[in-house]
Design a protein around this motif. Structure first.
Motif, PDB file in Angstrom:
ATOM      1  N   GLU A 198       0.829  -1.211   0.000  1.00  0.00           N
ATOM      2  CA  GLU A 198       0.000   0.000   0.000  1.00  0.00           C
ATOM      3  C   GLU A 198       0.862   1.259   0.000  1.00  0.00           C
ATOM      4  O   GLU A 198       0.584   2.221  -0.718  1.00  0.00           O
ATOM      5  N   ASP A 199       1.925   1.247   0.815  1.00  0.00           N
ATOM      6  CA  ASP A 199       2.808   2.419   0.876  1.00  0.00           C
ATOM      7  C   ASP A 199       3.504   2.653  -0.464  1.00  0.00           C
ATOM      8  O   ASP A 199       3.648   3.801  -0.906  1.00  0.00           O
ATOM      9  N   SER A 200       3.950   1.567  -1.105  1.00  0.00           N
ATOM     10  CA  SER A 200       4.616   1.713  -2.392  1.00  0.00           C
ATOM     11  C   SER A 200       3.654   2.246  -3.451  1.00  0.00           C
ATOM     12  O   SER A 200       4.015   3.119  -4.262  1.00  0.00           O
ATOM     13  N   ALA A 201       2.422   1.746  -3.450  1.00  0.00           N
ATOM     14  CA  ALA A 201       1.423   2.258  -4.402  1.00  0.00           C
ATOM     15  C   ALA A 201       1.151   3.738  -4.162  1.00  0.00           C
ATOM     16  O   ALA A 201       0.957   4.507  -5.114  1.00  0.00           O
ATOM     17  N   GLY A 209       2.542  10.043 -10.327  1.00  0.00           N
ATOM     18  CA  GLY A 209       1.251  10.150 -10.977  1.00  0.00           C
ATOM     19  C   GLY A 209       0.795   8.885 -11.665  1.00  0.00           C
ATOM     20  O   GLY A 209      -0.022   8.950 -12.595  1.00  0.00           O
ATOM     21  N   PHE A 210       1.293   7.731 -11.239  1.00  0.00           N
ATOM     22  CA  PHE A 210       0.890   6.464 -11.843  1.00  0.00           C
ATOM     23  C   PHE A 210       0.124   5.664 -10.787  1.00  0.00           C
ATOM     24  O   PHE A 210       0.686   5.196  -9.812  1.00  0.00           O
ATOM     25  N   PRO A 211      -1.196   5.501 -10.958  1.00  0.00           N
ATOM     26  CA  PRO A 211      -2.010   4.883  -9.911  1.00  0.00           C
ATOM     27  C   PRO A 211      -1.961   3.357  -9.961  1.00  0.00           C
ATOM     28  O   PRO A 211      -1.580   2.747 -10.961  1.00  0.00           O
ATOM     29  N   HIS A 212      -2.366   2.753  -8.863  1.00  0.00           N
ATOM     30  CA  HIS A 212      -2.573   1.309  -8.783  1.00  0.00           C
ATOM     31  C   HIS A 212      -1.314   0.526  -9.176  1.00  0.00           C
ATOM     32  O   HIS A 212      -1.395  -0.539  -9.785  1.00  0.00           O
ATOM     33  N   CYS A 213      -0.156   1.070  -8.841  1.00  0.00           N
ATOM     34  CA  CYS A 213       1.126   0.442  -9.183  1.00  0.00           C
ATOM     35  C   CYS A 213       1.948   0.294  -7.913  1.00  0.00           C
ATOM     36  O   CYS A 213       2.029   1.221  -7.101  1.00  0.00           O
ATOM     37  N   MET A 214       2.552  -0.894  -7.719  1.00  0.00           N
ATOM     38  CA  MET A 214       3.325  -1.116  -6.491  1.00  0.00           C
ATOM     39  C   MET A 214       4.813  -1.350  -6.736  1.00  0.00           C
ATOM     40  O   MET A 214       5.581  -1.538  -5.796  1.00  0.00           O
ATOM     41  N   GLY A 215       5.281  -1.361  -7.997  1.00  0.00           N
ATOM     42  CA  GLY A 215       6.701  -1.599  -8.214  1.00  0.00           C
ATOM     43  C   GLY A 215       7.069  -1.604  -9.685  1.00  0.00           C
ATOM     44  O   GLY A 215       6.212  -1.523 -10.571  1.00  0.00           O
ATOM     45  N   THR A 216       8.369  -1.682  -9.925  1.00  0.00           N
ATOM     46  CA  THR A 216       8.912  -1.799 -11.272  1.00  0.00           C
ATOM     47  C   THR A 216       9.904  -2.961 -11.284  1.00  0.00           C
ATOM     48  O   THR A 216      10.508  -3.293 -10.259  1.00  0.00           O
ATOM     49  N   VAL A 217      10.079  -3.559 -12.456  1.00  0.00           N
ATOM     50  CA  VAL A 217      10.993  -4.685 -12.587  1.00  0.00           C
ATOM     51  C   VAL A 217      11.820  -4.483 -13.850  1.00  0.00           C
ATOM     52  O   VAL A 217      11.299  -4.052 -14.887  1.00  0.00           O
ATOM     53  N   ALA A 218      13.133  -4.756 -13.748  1.00  0.00           N
ATOM     54  CA  ALA A 218      14.044  -4.543 -14.871  1.00  0.00           C
ATOM     55  C   ALA A 218      15.235  -5.478 -14.723  1.00  0.00           C
ATOM     56  O   ALA A 218      15.413  -6.144 -13.689  1.00  0.00           O
ATOM     57  N   THR A 219      16.069  -5.513 -15.761  1.00  0.00           N
ATOM     58  CA  THR A 219      17.288  -6.325 -15.744  1.00  0.00           C
ATOM     59  C   THR A 219      18.503  -5.428 -15.944  1.00  0.00           C
ATOM     60  O   THR A 219      18.397  -4.336 -16.516  1.00  0.00           O
ATOM     61  N   LYS A 297     -13.678  -1.110 -11.596  1.00  0.00           N
ATOM     62  CA  LYS A 297     -13.514  -2.558 -11.661  1.00  0.00           C
ATOM     63  C   LYS A 297     -12.475  -3.008 -10.633  1.00  0.00           C
ATOM     64  O   LYS A 297     -11.509  -2.283 -10.381  1.00  0.00           O
ATOM     65  N   PRO A 298     -12.678  -4.199 -10.044  1.00  0.00           N
ATOM     66  CA  PRO A 298     -11.637  -4.714  -9.135  1.00  0.00           C
ATOM     67  C   PRO A 298     -10.391  -5.081  -9.932  1.00  0.00           C
ATOM     68  O   PRO A 298     -10.462  -5.817 -10.921  1.00  0.00           O
ATOM     69  N   LEU A 299      -9.247  -4.548  -9.502  1.00  0.00           N
ATOM     70  CA  LEU A 299      -8.005  -4.766 -10.250  1.00  0.00           C
ATOM     71  C   LEU A 299      -6.846  -4.922  -9.278  1.00  0.00           C
ATOM     72  O   LEU A 299      -6.701  -4.130  -8.336  1.00  0.00           O
ATOM     73  N   ARG A 300      -6.032  -5.930  -9.506  1.00  0.00           N
ATOM     74  CA  ARG A 300      -4.826  -6.114  -8.706  1.00  0.00           C
ATOM     75  C   ARG A 300      -3.805  -5.029  -9.041  1.00  0.00           C
ATOM     76  O   ARG A 300      -3.793  -4.503 -10.149  1.00  0.00           O
ATOM     77  N   TYR A 301      -2.953  -4.735  -8.080  1.00  0.00           N
ATOM     78  CA  TYR A 301      -1.884  -3.780  -8.347  1.00  0.00           C
ATOM     79  C   TYR A 301      -0.989  -4.297  -9.465  1.00  0.00           C
ATOM     80  O   TYR A 301      -0.772  -5.504  -9.604  1.00  0.00           O
ATOM     81  N   VAL A 302      -0.440  -3.366 -10.243  1.00  0.00           N
ATOM     82  CA  VAL A 302       0.394  -3.746 -11.377  1.00  0.00           C
ATOM     83  C   VAL A 302       1.863  -3.438 -11.078  1.00  0.00           C
ATOM     84  O   VAL A 302       2.189  -2.690 -10.156  1.00  0.00           O
TER      85      VAL A 302
END
Length: 453
Positions: A198-201, A209-219, A297-302
């Motif tokens: 929740e804190d990360s989102a 300014g990016f809603p409903h997001c809890m993280g980023t992933v990269a290589t 709509k119900p949506l999981r964090y991305v």
């Protein structure tokens, strides 16, 4: 005549037996003589070795009273088993004269964080004194490893600086890295709790300014020496040898999942789908249960991912300049809503880019070619990610001039190929993820919804 025929073979047999007996006796005497000589040599070697050990113990306690300026090499008395001239640089300079800026520059962390780290690693890193010599202090062992991770200089240079052997430097680096991963990974590198999600989102929404997001992933790639086998597997798209690692970053720029040590030619999608992150996110483990509502709509964090990653309901990526649509299978240009989505995506993507840049700037063993053994490199990468989180959690200052050292590195990070990706069930990814991405496009086109958030 018959008697002569009988006695001849008998005399021959007796002569042969006597000669054989004499030969056996001579061989037995030779063996006994050799065994005696071997035991004498062994005992002589044992007494000579014992004498050398006693001399070393005596020499260790000898204190030179001569003037150090007139006889600069007399300090070798303190440790006759090393070839260094001085061994008290750590105690005499670092522990007494180092300023806060020196600790940050050399160890990439504050003095307080350094001793906090030593306390955490003590159960696995501390060593007991022996009859031959005292063990290296815990703090010195940790400092040797941090110096190597921060500077990536060769073992021989660190050996001369700290007054220890090169093999000791290598062992300290291995032991400390393994201890960091074993003891600190469950604390500083773990899946976030529901409150942390929740804190990360909240950070992604309030800062980027990016809603409903809890993280980023990269290589990212780490340069290595030429391996003994399978060289082609370690050649990345940039044409140089490396291992590739996958990291997941929260809204504060801290790592919460790291999958390290794949050969440099490994595809980013393959790393993702073989990681624990894929299994956890696919099962909804990175979002509250039940999911919160987004756009009615119900949506999981991305999570935001690289262009090479497959588009999923929980994994968003930016639109490419030419998007392949399922309904007409034609390349068309981006719409206005898609361009807005890409702009917001890039703003939020700075989180992982900044975190990786700070990671590689703070620990230069990841930005320069790592000449350690290939089996140690993944552990070093994990240890550096954990140390990054420790420094960030303790508020240690990050010096901006470190970034210049990364930009001047030997190799730049290779680009990511964008290909047609599919879900694990054989369904094109846009059939599952495109609907979610379109919801974000609609959201960014409605300013009143953003003001309510």
């Amino acid at each position: 005549m018959a008697d002569d025929d009988t006695l001849g073979p008998l005399m021959f047999l007796m002569t042969y037996m006597l000669m054989k007996r004499r030969r056996d006796i001579n061989n037995a005497d030779t063996q006994r003589r050799n065994e005696v000589q071997r035991r004498i040599r062994h005992r002589q070697y044992f007494f000579q070795r014992q004498r050398r050990m006693l001399l070393m113990l005596v020499a260790q306690n000898v204190r030179c009273t001569c003037d150090i300026h007139t006889r600069p090499y007399c300090d070798i008395r303190t440790r006759p088993w090393t070839s260094t001239e001085r061994t008290d640089w750590w105690e005499r300079v670092v522990m007494t004269e180092f300023k806060p800026s020196d600790w940050l520059e050399k160890f990439r962390m504050s003095r307080e964080t350094f001793f906090f780290l030593c306390g955490k690693l003590k159960p696995r890193v501390a060593r007991q004194n022996t009859h031959l010599r005292p063990a290296l202090p815990l703090e010195k062992r940790v400092a040797i490893a941090l110096w190597r991770l921060a500077s990536n200089i060769e073992y021989r240079t660190i050996s001369g600086l700290f007054g220890v052997g090169s093999s000791t430097v290598c062992k300290c680096v291995r032991d400390v890295c393994h201890a960091i991963v074993t003891l600190l990974r469950p604390i500083y590198l773990r899946s976030p709790s529901e409150q942390e999600v929740e804190d990360s989102a909240h950070h992604f929404l309030s800062r980027w300014g990016f809603p409903h997001c809890m993280g980023t992933v990269a290589t990212f790639h780490t340069a290595i020496l030429t391996p003994s086998a399978n060289v082609a597997n370690y050649t990345n798209p940039g044409g140089w040898l490396s291992v590739v690692s996958q990291v997941a970053v929260n809204g504060l720029g801290q790592f919460w999942d790291v999958c390290a040590g794949f050969p440099g030619s490994t595809d980013s999608k393959a790393i993702l789908q073989n990681s624990a992150l894929w299994a956890t996110a696919s099962e909804g483990g990175l979002s509250p249960n039940p999911p919160k509502s987004f756009m009615g709509k119900p949506l999981r964090y991305v999570v935001l991912g690289e262009p090479a990653y497959p588009l999923q309901p929980w994994l968003m990526k930016a639109y490419s300049k030419k998007e392949d649509h399922v309904e007409d299978d034609e390349d068309i240009g981006l719409t206005e809503s898609q361009r807005v989505f890409n702009q917001r995506f890039e703003q939020a993507w700075h989180v992982v880019e900044g975190a990786l840049l700070r990671l590689r700037a703070r620990w230069q063993c990841l930005s320069k070619r790592n000449d350690c053994s290939l089996d140690v490199v993944p552990t070093m990468i994990l240890a550096c990610c954990i140390l990054h989180n420790v420094c960030e959690a303790h508020g240690d200052v990050f010096q901006e001039e470190w970034l210049g050292e990364v930009t001047q590195g030997e190799n730049s990070q290779p680009g990511h190929a964008v290909g047609r990706s599919h879900s694990p069930f054989g369904i094109p990814d846009y059939l599952q993820g495109e609907e979610v991405r379109q919801m974000y496009c609609d959201y960014f086109q409605q300013p009143q919804l953003q003001q309510q958030d």
